[in-house]
Design a protein around this motif. Structure first.
Motif, PDB file in Angstrom:
ATOM      1  N   LEU A  12       0.859  -1.186   0.000  1.00  0.00           N
ATOM      2  CA  LEU A  12       0.000   0.000   0.000  1.00  0.00           C
ATOM      3  C   LEU A  12       0.894   1.234   0.000  1.00  0.00           C
ATOM      4  O   LEU A  12       1.691   1.429   0.909  1.00  0.00           O
ATOM      5  CB  LEU A  12      -0.900  -0.010   1.242  1.00  0.00           C
ATOM      6  CG  LEU A  12      -1.961   1.082   1.328  1.00  0.00           C
ATOM      7  CD1 LEU A  12      -2.939   0.994   0.166  1.00  0.00           C
ATOM      8  CD2 LEU A  12      -2.716   0.973   2.644  1.00  0.00           C
ATOM      9  N   GLY A  13       0.761   2.025  -1.048  1.00  0.00           N
ATOM     10  CA  GLY A  13       1.560   3.244  -1.155  1.00  0.00           C
ATOM     11  C   GLY A  13       3.053   2.965  -1.118  1.00  0.00           C
ATOM     12  O   GLY A  13       3.808   3.680  -0.470  1.00  0.00           O
ATOM     13  N   PRO A  53      -7.923  -1.038   1.524  1.00  0.00           N
ATOM     14  CA  PRO A  53      -8.043   0.371   1.133  1.00  0.00           C
ATOM     15  C   PRO A  53      -7.715   0.558  -0.349  1.00  0.00           C
ATOM     16  O   PRO A  53      -7.015  -0.250  -0.959  1.00  0.00           O
ATOM     17  CB  PRO A  53      -6.998   1.073   2.001  1.00  0.00           C
ATOM     18  CG  PRO A  53      -6.679   0.145   3.097  1.00  0.00           C
ATOM     19  CD  PRO A  53      -6.977  -1.231   2.627  1.00  0.00           C
ATOM     20  N   HIS A  54      -8.238   1.669  -0.879  1.00  0.00           N
ATOM     21  CA  HIS A  54      -8.043   1.981  -2.285  1.00  0.00           C
ATOM     22  C   HIS A  54      -6.550   2.026  -2.626  1.00  0.00           C
ATOM     23  O   HIS A  54      -5.775   2.596  -1.879  1.00  0.00           O
ATOM     24  CB  HIS A  54      -8.683   3.328  -2.578  1.00  0.00           C
ATOM     25  CG  HIS A  54      -9.079   3.484  -3.991  1.00  0.00           C
ATOM     26  ND1 HIS A  54     -10.116   2.775  -4.553  1.00  0.00           N
ATOM     27  CD2 HIS A  54      -8.562   4.244  -4.989  1.00  0.00           C
ATOM     28  CE1 HIS A  54     -10.237   3.091  -5.815  1.00  0.00           C
ATOM     29  NE2 HIS A  54      -9.307   3.978  -6.102  1.00  0.00           N
ATOM     30  N   GLY A  55      -6.165   1.420  -3.730  1.00  0.00           N
ATOM     31  CA  GLY A  55      -4.786   1.498  -4.171  1.00  0.00           C
ATOM     32  C   GLY A  55      -3.881   0.402  -3.642  1.00  0.00           C
ATOM     33  O   GLY A  55      -2.689   0.400  -3.913  1.00  0.00           O
TER      34      GLY A  55
ATOM     35  N   ASP B 262     -17.157   3.464   8.974  1.00  0.00           N
ATOM     36  CA  ASP B 262     -17.194   2.011   9.166  1.00  0.00           C
ATOM     37  C   ASP B 262     -18.405   1.327   8.547  1.00  0.00           C
ATOM     38  O   ASP B 262     -18.292   0.239   8.000  1.00  0.00           O
ATOM     39  CB  ASP B 262     -17.211   1.721  10.676  1.00  0.00           C
ATOM     40  CG  ASP B 262     -15.843   1.327  11.167  1.00  0.00           C
ATOM     41  OD1 ASP B 262     -14.898   1.408  10.370  1.00  0.00           O
ATOM     42  OD2 ASP B 262     -15.740   0.932  12.342  1.00  0.00           O
ATOM     43  N   HIS B 263     -19.568   1.970   8.678  1.00  0.00           N
ATOM     44  CA  HIS B 263     -20.766   1.256   8.231  1.00  0.00           C
ATOM     45  C   HIS B 263     -20.770   1.031   6.719  1.00  0.00           C
ATOM     46  O   HIS B 263     -21.412   0.103   6.233  1.00  0.00           O
ATOM     47  CB  HIS B 263     -22.044   1.968   8.698  1.00  0.00           C
ATOM     48  CG  HIS B 263     -22.376   3.202   7.930  1.00  0.00           C
ATOM     49  ND1 HIS B 263     -22.005   4.461   8.323  1.00  0.00           N
ATOM     50  CD2 HIS B 263     -23.037   3.367   6.768  1.00  0.00           C
ATOM     51  CE1 HIS B 263     -22.430   5.337   7.447  1.00  0.00           C
ATOM     52  NE2 HIS B 263     -23.057   4.702   6.498  1.00  0.00           N
ATOM     53  N   VAL B 264     -20.014   1.877   5.991  1.00  0.00           N
ATOM     54  CA  VAL B 264     -19.931   1.668   4.544  1.00  0.00           C
ATOM     55  C   VAL B 264     -19.111   0.412   4.247  1.00  0.00           C
ATOM     56  O   VAL B 264     -19.480  -0.425   3.422  1.00  0.00           O
ATOM     57  CB  VAL B 264     -19.321   2.903   3.845  1.00  0.00           C
ATOM     58  CG1 VAL B 264     -19.138   2.647   2.366  1.00  0.00           C
ATOM     59  CG2 VAL B 264     -20.196   4.121   4.078  1.00  0.00           C
ATOM     60  N   ARG B 265     -17.993   0.274   4.982  1.00  0.00           N
ATOM     61  CA  ARG B 265     -17.176  -0.934   4.809  1.00  0.00           C
ATOM     62  C   ARG B 265     -17.967  -2.171   5.233  1.00  0.00           C
ATOM     63  O   ARG B 265     -17.917  -3.215   4.581  1.00  0.00           O
ATOM     64  CB  ARG B 265     -15.895  -0.800   5.643  1.00  0.00           C
ATOM     65  CG  ARG B 265     -14.804  -1.731   5.183  1.00  0.00           C
ATOM     66  CD  ARG B 265     -13.508  -1.444   5.891  1.00  0.00           C
ATOM     67  NE  ARG B 265     -13.664  -1.525   7.344  1.00  0.00           N
ATOM     68  CZ  ARG B 265     -12.670  -1.396   8.214  1.00  0.00           C
ATOM     69  NH1 ARG B 265     -11.457  -1.159   7.782  1.00  0.00           N
ATOM     70  NH2 ARG B 265     -12.886  -1.493   9.490  1.00  0.00           N
TER      71      ARG B 265
END
Lengths: 256, 365
Positions: A12-13, A53-55, B262-265
């Protein structure tokens, strides 16, 4: 069904966060994953569900039965998430949707994955709440998360995770955000569900006390790799790796 | 388990005795609504007081503004005029008379048009509501859509483009934009119709709501309808540009904040379709701050109508307010103040109710 993680690497990164993790979860067993903050425990759990996480760049294999989760298309993976593999997060105060009723949160993925109609889903939701010992299950379906205490919320989050009869449950620090008095109840619940439903559970925790209470197998992580794996008694009583020994020695009031 | 629901003021004793959690004749939402409406009524009385006091504090003599030079020299005429308009009575009494009039639907007579202020307002308010309503609708739809796109495409080309556009919308003065749009679109390119609400050759549709677009559609007069829509588009867009910019920025940051929660994840971990995650898990919580801003933006939009109405010759409240203020037509000024205050009240009420609808924590606590 077993979930096998082999040579899992995550970058990551430009930083290597996981440097080749190997783990195996078996049905009916609680596999504890210990290690200090930043050792990569949570990332390992998130990688299984493709929630990094993104990326983040991932390599290695995560096999569920015969299928490699890392090789799946987003659509295929979405069918596995919440279906065969479910997750319980650390803080139930934030992981439940604050604006949806408990009933809605218990049924929405059931209706999507299992194609149940509203009434079937609702009946099953009430059963699930009884299974995690929420009093007044029928009534609780119409309430919102903020109307429950922390321990109750985590029980609800566990019910949400169990809704589609998963085979693998990843619990990321499920007791860390809770009062000490309710932690034991949640752990007993997880242990019981694992035995009754023949779940393969990955219990991520930094708390070796939690680990010794419920885990069958224990793995210890450090700097993105698993340094030691084995049955609980062996790892906790007779650690082979100096890092595990250091972790155990750091526990207050306990000697290894 | 804790059920946090203290009995609210205004609850009837029966409701308080009812078991919590049971669905009764009055749901929490209904009680929440009653509370909000009662507060709004109190505020309405406050508005009448404030408009009255402020209007009477204005330096300037309405007598001088309304009577000619020669009449002013005749004390008898001045005294008669003052008696006629109730200006000889002490202020508190004038206020009570004013309040009684308001309750009875009598806002006095405009000293300029010599018509009841209520009739003047009935002509001009719908025109402004049509313009401002169209503008706020456009702003919300476009602004929220832009904000969501910018947040989901963070730091990519579309995000940067939308940032420039919204900054342009926020920083360009409305009067300049109105003049430029009128000059370019009507005078130069001739793609927009001229000033007014419909083409001069057409008769307005039969009065139902006073909104020409709606009335024409109701009457099935499609030529009038298309003319009304055509006349509405340019001023509404001019008026909306600022709020579009504002809402784009606010929606973007609200969506980004919710995306990290958190709730989105947890929703993703449930394997819900991306569409459900976006609307139910991200957009719904993000709308709470956006609605607040939209309510406030409606206020700035109303003040913007004064300029836009003047430039597009739109016969609305803005023009009426300007004329009344410059001639010290006090009943008319008070009438406008009352209407604008009332509109704010209604907007606030709508915003409050929407909070309650979107977020159960608001209506249940």
């Amino acid at each position: 069904m077993t979930l096998a993680i082999s040579d899992l690497k995550v970058t990551l990164g430009g930083r290597e966060i996981l440097r080749g993790v190997d783990l195996e979860l078996r049905a009916g067993q609680v596999h504890g994953l210990a290690g200090e903050s930043g050792s990569g425990k949570t990332m390992t759990g998130l990688a299984v569900l493709g929630l990094l996480p993104h990326g983040a760049r991932v390599s290695g294999r995560i096999t569920l039965g015969e299928r490699d989760l890392l090789a799946m298309t987003p659509r295929q993976l979405n069918a596995v998430r919440g279906g065969e593999v479910a997750m319980v997060f650390q803080d139930p105060a934030t992981s439940l949707h604050p604006m949806l009723t408990i009933g809605r949160q218990l049924t929405e993925h059931m209706r999507h994955h299992m194609r149940l109609d509203r009434r079937q889903a609702r009946a099953r939701a009430a059963d699930l709440l009884r299974q995690v010992r929420i009093p007044g299950a029928e009534e609780a379906l119409g309430r919102y998360p903020h109307q429950f205490s922390g321990g109750m919320r985590q029980r609800i989050a566990i019910a949400v995770a169990l809704a589609c009869s998963p085979k693998v449950l990843i619990a990321d620090e499920p007791t860390t955000a809770l009062d000490v008095t309710v932690q034991a109840g949640i752990l007993r619940l997880l242990r019981g569900l694992c035995d009754d439903l023949d779940l393969a559970v990955l219990l991520v925790t930094h708390d070796l006390g939690v680990m010794s209470a419920v885990a069958d197998e224990v793995s210890v992580m450090r700097d993105g790799v698993v340094v030691e794996t084995g049955p609980r008694a062996q790892v906790l009583r007779d650690p082979a790796h100096p890092y595990t020994r250091a972790l155990l020695d750091s526990l207050p009031g306990e000697t290894s | 388990m804790s059920i946090k629901r203290p009995p609210a003021p205004g609850d009837d004793p029966k409701a308080a005795r009812r078991e919590p959690g049971r669905r009764g004749a009055r749901s929490p939402l209904a009680r929440f609504l009653v509370r909000r409406v009662l507060t709004a009524l109190l505020l309405a009385v406050g508005i009448t007081l404030v408009t009255f006091v402020l209007t009477n504090l204005v330096p300037g003599d309405p007598v001088a503004a309304n009577l000619g030079q020669r009449a002013l020299g005749d004390p008898a005429i001045v005294a008669q005029w003052r008696t006629e308009h109730g200006l000889d009575k002490p202020l508190p009494e004038q206020y009570l008379l004013h309040l009684r009039g308001v309750v009875q639907g009598d806002l006095g007579t405009s000293q300029q048009s010599h018509r009841p202020v209520l009739d003047d307002l009935a002509d001009s308010v719908p025109a402004t509501l049509e313009l401002a309503g169209a503008a706020i609708l456009i702003s919300i739809v476009v602004g929220v859509a832009f904000g969501v796109v910018a947040a989901l495409r963070r730091d990519r080309f579309s995000d940067h483009l939308l940032r420039v556009l919204s900054l342009f919308g926020i920083s360009v003065p409305t009067f300049w934009l109105a003049l430029t749009a009128f000059y370019v679109l009507f005078y130069r390119l001739r793609i927009a119709p001229g000033s007014g609400r419909i083409d001069p050759g057409l008769t307005p549709p039969p009065h139902v709501t006073g909104l020409y677009t709606l009335d024409a559609a109701l009457a099935g007069q499609w030529d009038v309808f298309s003319s009304a829509v055509g006349h509405l588009v340019t001023p509404a867009l001019v008026l909306a540009l600022y709020t579009i910019g504002l809402l784009t920025r606010f929606t973007r940051s609200a969506v980004l904040e919710v995306l990290g929660q958190d709730h989105v994840r947890a929703g993703r971990a449930k394997g819900l379709p991306p569409r459900v995650i976006l609307f139910r898990y991200v957009l719904r919580p993000a709308l709470v701050p956006v609605i607040t801003v939209a309510g406030l933006a409606f206020g700035s939009l109303l003040s913007g109508t004064v300029l836009v109405e003047a430039i597009f010759a739109w016969p609305g409240v803005g023009q009426y307010a300007y004329k009344s203020a410059t001639t010290l037509d006090l009943p008319a000024v008070m009438g406008v103040g009352l209407v604008v205050g009332g509109v704010y009240l209604v907007i606030n009420l709508i915003v409050d109710v929407l909070y309650g609808v979107i977020d159960p924590r608001v209506r249940l606590s």
